[in-house]
Enzyme design. Structure first.
Site, PDB file in Angstrom:
ATOM      1  N   SER A  28      60.991 -81.518  65.801  1.00  0.00           N
ATOM      2  CA  SER A  28      61.638 -82.542  64.986  1.00  0.00           C
ATOM      3  C   SER A  28      62.952 -83.037  65.603  1.00  0.00           C
ATOM      4  CB  SER A  28      61.894 -82.015  63.577  1.00  0.00           C
ATOM      5  OG  SER A  28      62.698 -80.861  63.640  1.00  0.00           O
ATOM      6  N   ASP A  72      71.653 -78.651  56.218  1.00  0.00           N
ATOM      7  CA  ASP A  72      70.733 -78.664  57.355  1.00  0.00           C
ATOM      8  C   ASP A  72      71.592 -78.657  58.614  1.00  0.00           C
ATOM      9  OD1 ASP A  72      69.160 -79.378  59.488  1.00  0.00           O
ATOM     10  OD2 ASP A  72      68.144 -81.022  58.473  1.00  0.00           O
ATOM     11  N   HIS A  86      69.319 -80.528  62.270  1.00  0.00           N
ATOM     12  CA  HIS A  86      69.057 -81.941  62.576  1.00  0.00           C
ATOM     13  C   HIS A  86      70.347 -82.750  62.548  1.00  0.00           C
ATOM     14  CE1 HIS A  86      65.245 -80.274  60.942  1.00  0.00           C
ATOM     15  NE2 HIS A  86      64.805 -80.834  62.047  1.00  0.00           N
TER      16      HIS A  86
END
Ligand SMILES: *[C@@H]1O[C@H](CO)[C@@H](O)[C@H](O)[C@H]1NC(C)=O
Ligand SMILES: *[C@@H]1O[C@H](CO)[C@@H](O)[C@H](O)[C@H]1NC(C)=O
Ligand SMILES: *[C@@H]1O[C@H](CO)[C@@H](O)[C@H](O)[C@H]1NC(C)=O
Length: 361
Positions: free
Chosen positions: A136, A337, A340
Site C-alpha cells: 500500500s 496510522d 501511510h
C-alpha cells in the site's frame, strides 16, 4: 493500531534496527535503487526510449539532504482536485485541521531537484506502460503519480479501473497506462487478495514470483517495493510446495533470509524479463514507520527530519477501518496510522525523486 500494513510496532522497529536490511535506512529517508543503472551508462547511445534531459550538477546523492518549508511551490496539487486518492489518504476530507505536511520540499545537499514536469512525463509515457508493484505504500506513490499527471488530461480521455490486484489508469490520447499491482511480498503469499489481506499468520511461497510476474511483463517502467510486510518478528514462514498441498511443507527462516530470498527472486525476474536497453526498473526502499517518537530517534534521522518532523506524519484522520469510539477519539495514539502518508504530501517527493532519476540519471 490496525492498518493493512499492521505489524507489531515494537518488533518491527527493533528488528529494523537489528536486521539492517538496508544500509540506506540510517542516512536517508527514502531511496530509489535504480536496478542495472550501470548498463545504461555503458550503453548510453542506445537509451533512445528515454531521453535523458541532463545531469544534476553536484548531485551524487539526491537522497542526502534536508526538508525545506516551501509554500511557494507546494503542494503540487490539491487534495480536492484529485479524485483518485483513496479515502485512507484524504486527510483534509477526514478532518485533519492543518495542512503543514503539504509544504515540505526535499533539498539535496549538493544541488536542487528538477521541478516535476508533468508534460515531459506524459510525453515520455506515450505508447508505454508504467507500473508500480508492491504494497500500500507503493499504491500511495502510484496515486501520487496519477494526481501529478491527470490535470493535463481532459475528463473523457482518462479513466481508472481496478480488477483484482491490478489497477489501471489510462491516458487514452497518449495510449499510455500507469498501473498498480498489489503484491505485498512480490512472491505469492496468503495476503495477495487486494481487499482481504489482513492475515496475521503470513506465509510466502518460495520460487513463486511468476505467479504475479506474468502481469508485469511488457511494462516499460517498473517501480517495485516490498519491505514492511516481512517485518512480523524474528522469523518468517516460507511455504516450499503449493498452497493447494493438503499437508503444507513450511520452513521458518530468519526474517533477513526470507527477505533476501524475496529480493533475489525479484532480481532474477528482472534479469529474465526486462530489456535493459528499452526499460527502466526501480526499487523503492523502505519507508520508516514511526509508531513511537523514539523511532524517529538517532542523530541522522533527527537531522534529516528537522526542523519539525511532526508535520510530516502521522495520519491522524484519514478514513478509518471502522467507526471510532469516544475512547479512541480521546486518544489519537490508539488509532493513528503511522505507516501511510497523506496526499498531497510526502509521497509526491518520492515521485519528484523518481522523476529526477528517470530524466537526470
Ligand atoms: C516540460 O517539458 C516539456 C516537454 O519536454 C517542455 O516543452 C517544457 O519546456 C518543460 N517545461 C519546463 C518548465 O521545463
Ligand atoms: C499503444 O501502446 C501499446 C504498448 O503499451 C502498443 O503495443 C500499441 O501498439 C500502441 N498503440 C498505438 C495505436 O500506438
Ligand atoms: C479481470 O481479471 C481477470 C484475471 O486476470 C480476467 O480473467 C478478467 O477478464 C478481468 N475482468 C475484467 C472485467 O477486465
Amino acid at each position: 493500531m490496525k492498518t493493512p500494513l499492521s505489524s507489531s510496532p515494537s518488533s518491527s522497529s527493533s528488528l529494523l534496527r537489528k536486521a539492517r536490511l538496508s544500509p540506506y535506512y540510517l542516512f536517508t529517508f527514502f531511496a530509489f535503487i535504480s536496478i542495472r543503472q550501470e548498463t545504461y551508462r555503458e550503453e548510453e547511445s542506445e537509451v533512445a526510449v528515454f531521453e535523458l534531459v541532463g545531469q544534476m550538477e553536484g548531485c551524487d546523492d539526491v537522497f542526502s539532504g534536508k526538508w525545506v518549508w516551501d509554500e511557494e511551490n507546494h503542494p503540487l496539487y490539491e487534495e480536492s482536485e484529485c479524485p483518485y486518492i483513496q479515502p485512507q489518504l484524504t486527510c483534509q476530507e477526514h478532518g485533519r485541521p492543518e495542512k503543514d505536511y503539504q509544504f515540505w520540499r526535499w533539498q539535496p545537499h549538493g544541488c536542487s531537484l528538477p521541478s516535476f514536469n508533468a508534460t515531459l512525463m506524459l510525453e515520455t509515457l506515450r505508447g508505454k506502460r508504467m507500473m508500480f508493484v508492491g504494497d500500500s505504500l507503493n499504491r500511495g506513490q502510484y496515486v501520487s503519480m496519477v494526481c501529478l499527471l491527470h490535470r493535463l488530461l481532459p475528463e473523457e480521455s482518462k479513466s481508472m479501473k481496478t480488477n483484482g490486484s491490478l489497477t489501471i489508469f489510462t491516458a487514452k490520447d497518449y495510449n499510455a497506462t500507469i498501473e498498480f499491482y498489489w503484491a505485498p511480498f512480490l512472491l505469492e503469499s496468503n495476503s495477495d487478495d487486494a481487499v482481504i489481506h489482513r492475515i496475521t499468520d503470513r506465509l510466502v511461497r518460495r520460487g513463486s514470483i511468476n505467479k504475479h510476474g506474468r502481469y508485469w511483463k511488457g511494462a516499460d517502467i517498473l517501480v517495485f517495493n516490498t519491505y514492511l510486510w516481512w517485518m512480523t518478528g524474528l522469523n518468517f514462514k516460507i511455504l516450499q510446495g503449493s498452497f493447494d498441498d493438503e499437508v503444507k511443507d513450511i520452513v521458518e527462516l530468519s526474517t533477513e533470509d526470507a527477505y533476501r530470498m524475496g529480493m533475489k527472486s525479484m532480481l532474477r525476474w528482472v534479469r529474465k524479463n526486462m530489456d535493459p536497453k528499452r526499460t527502466r526498473v526501480f526499487f523503492a526502499s523502505m519507508s520508516p514507520s514511526h509508531q513511537k517518537s523514539i523511532d524517529w530517534g538517532g542523530e541522522a534521522q533527527r537531522q534529516l527530519l528537522q526542523p519539525n518532523h511532526h508535520d510530516l506524519g502521522p495520519i491522524l484522520l484519514g478514513k478509518q477501518w471502522g467507526p471510532l469510539t469516544p475512547e479512541q477519539l480521546a486518544n489519537p495514539v490508539s488509532y493513528a496510522d503511522c505507516v501511510h502518508w497523506c496526499l498531497p504530501g510526502l509521497q509526491d517527493t518520492w515521485n519528484e525523486l523518481l522523476f529526477a532519476k528517470l530524466f537526470y540519471p
